[in-house]
Design an enzyme around this catalytic site. Structure first.
Site, short mmCIF file in Angstrom:
data_model
loop_
_atom_site.label_atom_id
_atom_site.label_comp_id
_atom_site.label_asym_id
_atom_site.label_seq_id
_atom_site.Cartn_x
_atom_site.Cartn_y
_atom_site.Cartn_z
N ASN A 213 0.79 -1.40 0.10
CA ASN A 213 -0.03 0.16 0.09
C ASN A 213 1.03 1.39 0.10
O ASN A 213 2.40 1.05 0.10
CB ASN A 213 -0.89 -0.09 1.25
CG ASN A 213 0.04 -0.09 2.63
OD1 ASN A 213 0.62 0.85 2.78
ND2 ASN A 213 -0.48 -1.12 3.11
N PHE B 261 -4.02 2.87 15.06
CA PHE B 261 -4.41 3.83 13.95
C PHE B 261 -5.32 3.34 13.11
O PHE B 261 -5.17 2.17 13.01
CB PHE B 261 -3.25 4.31 13.27
CG PHE B 261 -2.29 5.27 13.82
CD1 PHE B 261 -1.83 5.28 15.09
CD2 PHE B 261 -2.30 6.68 13.13
CE1 PHE B 261 -0.93 6.32 15.62
CE2 PHE B 261 -1.83 7.62 13.73
CZ PHE B 261 -0.97 7.63 14.76
N ASP C 266 -3.78 -6.39 4.72
CA ASP C 266 -4.67 -7.33 5.30
C ASP C 266 -4.64 -8.64 4.86
O ASP C 266 -4.94 -9.49 5.23
CB ASP C 266 -6.12 -6.81 5.18
CG ASP C 266 -6.32 -5.67 6.15
OD1 ASP C 266 -5.73 -5.57 7.28
OD2 ASP C 266 -7.08 -4.64 5.95
N LYS D 215 9.76 -16.04 -11.42
CA LYS D 215 9.01 -14.84 -11.72
C LYS D 215 7.70 -15.50 -12.59
O LYS D 215 8.00 -16.44 -13.50
CB LYS D 215 9.87 -14.14 -12.94
CG LYS D 215 9.08 -12.98 -13.38
CD LYS D 215 10.01 -11.94 -14.32
CE LYS D 215 9.17 -11.07 -14.76
NZ LYS D 215 9.50 -10.31 -15.99
N LYS E 225 -13.08 -0.50 16.26
CA LYS E 225 -11.78 -1.03 16.30
C LYS E 225 -11.30 -0.91 17.91
O LYS E 225 -10.53 -2.00 18.37
CB LYS E 225 -10.95 -0.38 15.43
CG LYS E 225 -11.15 -0.77 14.10
CD LYS E 225 -10.17 0.08 13.08
CE LYS E 225 -10.87 -0.43 11.47
NZ LYS E 225 -10.10 0.20 10.50
N LYS F 222 -10.42 -4.72 19.08
CA LYS F 222 -8.84 -5.13 19.44
C LYS F 222 -8.48 -4.86 20.80
O LYS F 222 -7.16 -4.99 21.06
CB LYS F 222 -8.19 -4.35 18.26
CG LYS F 222 -8.63 -4.51 16.83
CD LYS F 222 -7.46 -4.09 15.71
CE LYS F 222 -8.02 -4.22 14.37
NZ LYS F 222 -7.18 -4.23 13.39
N1 CTP Z 1 -3.52 -3.90 11.92
C1 CTP Z 1 -2.55 -5.01 12.26
N2 CTP Z 1 -2.75 -6.32 11.44
C2 CTP Z 1 -3.46 -6.28 10.44
C3 CTP Z 1 -4.26 -5.22 10.16
C4 CTP Z 1 -4.46 -4.03 10.84
O1 CTP Z 1 -2.05 -4.73 13.31
N3 CTP Z 1 -3.52 -7.40 9.90
C5 CTP Z 1 -3.72 -2.66 12.84
C6 CTP Z 1 -2.82 -1.33 12.07
O2 CTP Z 1 -1.60 -1.39 12.42
C7 CTP Z 1 -3.90 -0.32 12.70
C8 CTP Z 1 -5.13 -0.81 13.05
O3 CTP Z 1 -4.91 -2.46 13.15
O4 CTP Z 1 -3.21 0.02 13.97
C9 CTP Z 1 -6.31 -0.64 12.22
O5 CTP Z 1 -5.80 -0.86 10.72
P1 CTP Z 1 -6.87 -0.69 9.77
O6 CTP Z 1 -6.15 -1.12 8.34
O7 CTP Z 1 -7.44 0.88 9.76
O8 CTP Z 1 -8.21 -1.58 10.06
P2 CTP Z 1 -8.40 -2.92 9.87
O9 CTP Z 1 -8.28 -3.65 11.19
O10 CTP Z 1 -7.50 -3.81 8.92
O11 CTP Z 1 -10.05 -3.15 9.24
P3 CTP Z 1 -10.30 -2.50 8.04
O12 CTP Z 1 -9.16 -2.51 6.85
O13 CTP Z 1 -11.70 -3.42 7.78
O14 CTP Z 1 -10.67 -1.00 8.01
#
Ligand code: CTP
Length: 404
Positions: free
Chosen positions: A213, A329, A282, A292, A343, A347
């Site tokens: 990303n 975050f 994610d 490759k 969240k 969490k």
């Molecule tokens: N995070 C994590 N591990 C993952 C995904 C997210 O530790 N596999 C943590 C990020 O570092 C951040 C928080 O979860 O502190 C929220 O991340 P975000 O991408 O906003 O949310 P998600 O939990 O992934 O949910 P969604 O993508 O559905 O909004």
């Protein structure tokens, strides 16, 4: 009281310059100090003036430069004035001769005499040939000074003016400047251990392609830097970004979500405060090809199967001790408050910093951010649009209120 954002504003710095080829870097350091709002008094040795004349320092500091205790009738007291009015003093570059004299309290010129009268924090930046620097006598003198409470900034490794390769280069002016800021910052995080994650994760498809990303790492790095400045012991676990690791921070480089999970969980026990800024992917490709992937003729589409990555923050929320403070975050495109609060619950967080992504002045690549802090007790605090370093300090202020 020092403002953590502008620790040098209104402060008086005494800059000692001794005779080494790196004197040109002291000119840039002086410029940085002035730009940050500090007043600067300069004291130079005769040898330093062989490299750069005092006029340069005089013009940039907007103050007379002290070079000789006997040159004019005021100088013999001027050096006591500048020593007593400074908030911090730095010698850059510091030669072996200057270090030896300082270690033994010898005051035989304007610089060593002035520094003997300084009662505020002192930093020395040794710079010389590698063999000289490693000489047992120089090292012994540096030890003496360190034990006396003088902060010694280690020289960099590199190619020296004498063509030797090794330790002895004066660090870059921005780095010396950064360490002076730290000397003057309030140390309200002393005794606290802070674990920060930053940047994106990168999930390989094959040896040349990956899923990732746009995270730049700027927000996480700003928090690690701010916590270190304020006296915390900081560990930064970072995905691949193009930023220099912050000074004084233990930095662990990782690539994938699994690497980040391993690093964060192994460091979790020793942390008082955990701030999970990283934009973790994610999903990762179900299969990582070892060679490759080639396109075949007539192939219109390719289907990549992704599987869900572990949620590191959620796992940390499950493992968290009551004495640990866990911050997440959240990057959202809509329903900021509702998503952030969900969240916190899901969490088991103490606080979440949420921002709307998409705006040019906030989010991934920008130098500024606009976040709202949501707390476990249901309260919230909006932080206006500002520089990420400023956001970092406000976030740390909010954490300090909660943990103390
Ligand atoms: N995070 C994590 N591990 C993952 C995904 C997210 O530790 N596999 C943590 C990020 O570092 C951040 C928080 O979860 O502190 C929220 O991340 P975000 O991408 O906003 O949310 P998600 O939990 O992934 O949910 P969604 O993508 O559905 O909004």
């Amino acid at each position: 009281m020092t403002d953590p954002l502008t620790p040098l504003a209104g402060k008086q710095i005494l800059l000692g310059v001794t005779g080494g080829i790196a004197v040109y870097k002291s000119v840039e350091l002086l410029r940085l100090l002035k730009k940050a709002g500090a007043g600067v008094d300069v004291v130079m040795t005769e040898a330093a003036r062989q490299f750069v004349g005092k006029t340069t320092f005089e013009v940039l500091s907007e103050n007379p430069v002290i070079t000789d205790l006997w040159a004019d009738s005021h100088a013999s007291v001027a050096h006591i004035d500048v020593a007593s009015r400074c908030d911090a003093a730095v010698i850059a570059p510091a030669t072996a001769n200057c270090i030896a004299k300082m270690a033994h309290g010898i005051a035989d010129d304007a610089l060593t005499t002035t520094f003997l009268a300084v009662t505020s924090p002192v930093m020395l930046c040794p710079s010389m040939n590698t063999d000289m620097y490693q000489n047992i006598r120089v090292q012994r003198n540096l030890d003496i000074l360190e034990k006396d409470g003088v902060y010694i900034l280690d020289p960099d490794d590199g190619v020296l003016a004498c063509k030797t390769v090794g330790a002895g280069r004066l660090p870059e002016p921005w780095f010396i400047f950064d360490r002076i800021c730290r000397m003057l910052s309030s140390k309200d995080f002393t005794g606290k251990s802070v674990l920060v994650s930053a940047g994106p994760t990168l999930e390989p498809i094959d040896p040349v392609r990956y899923v990732s990303n746009h995270s730049s790492g700027k927000m996480g790095y700003a928090i690690a830097r701010a916590a270190e400045m304020r006296g915390a012991a900081v560990t930064l676990v970072t995905g691949p970004v193009s930023l220099d690791p912050p000074a004084g921070v233990e930095t662990v480089h990782v690539q994938t979500c699994q690497d980040m999970a391993d690093a964060m969980l192994s460091k979790m026990d020793g942390a008082d405060i955990i701030i999970k800024v990283a934009a973790v992917a994610d999903f990762r490709p179900k299969k990582q090809e070892s060679v490759k992937i080639k396109k075949t003729s007539g192939q219109d589409e390719m289907i990549l199967t992704l599987v869900q990555n572990p949620d590191i923050l959620q796992r940390m929320g499950q493992l968290k001790r009551p004495d640990q403070f866990l911050v997440g975050f959240a990057a959202e495109t809509n329903d900021l408050a509702a998503n952030a609060r969900k969240k916190i619950q899901k969490k088991n967080l103490d606080m979440i910093a949420a921002n709307l992504v998409g705006a040019a002045d906030s989010g991934f690549k920008a130098d500024t951010n606009k976040v709202t802090l949501f707390f476990k007790d249901g309260s919230q605090k909006e932080i206006g649009l500002m520089d990420k370093q400023a956001v970092a300090h406000i976030l740390l202020d909010a954490i300090l209120v909660q943990v103390s």
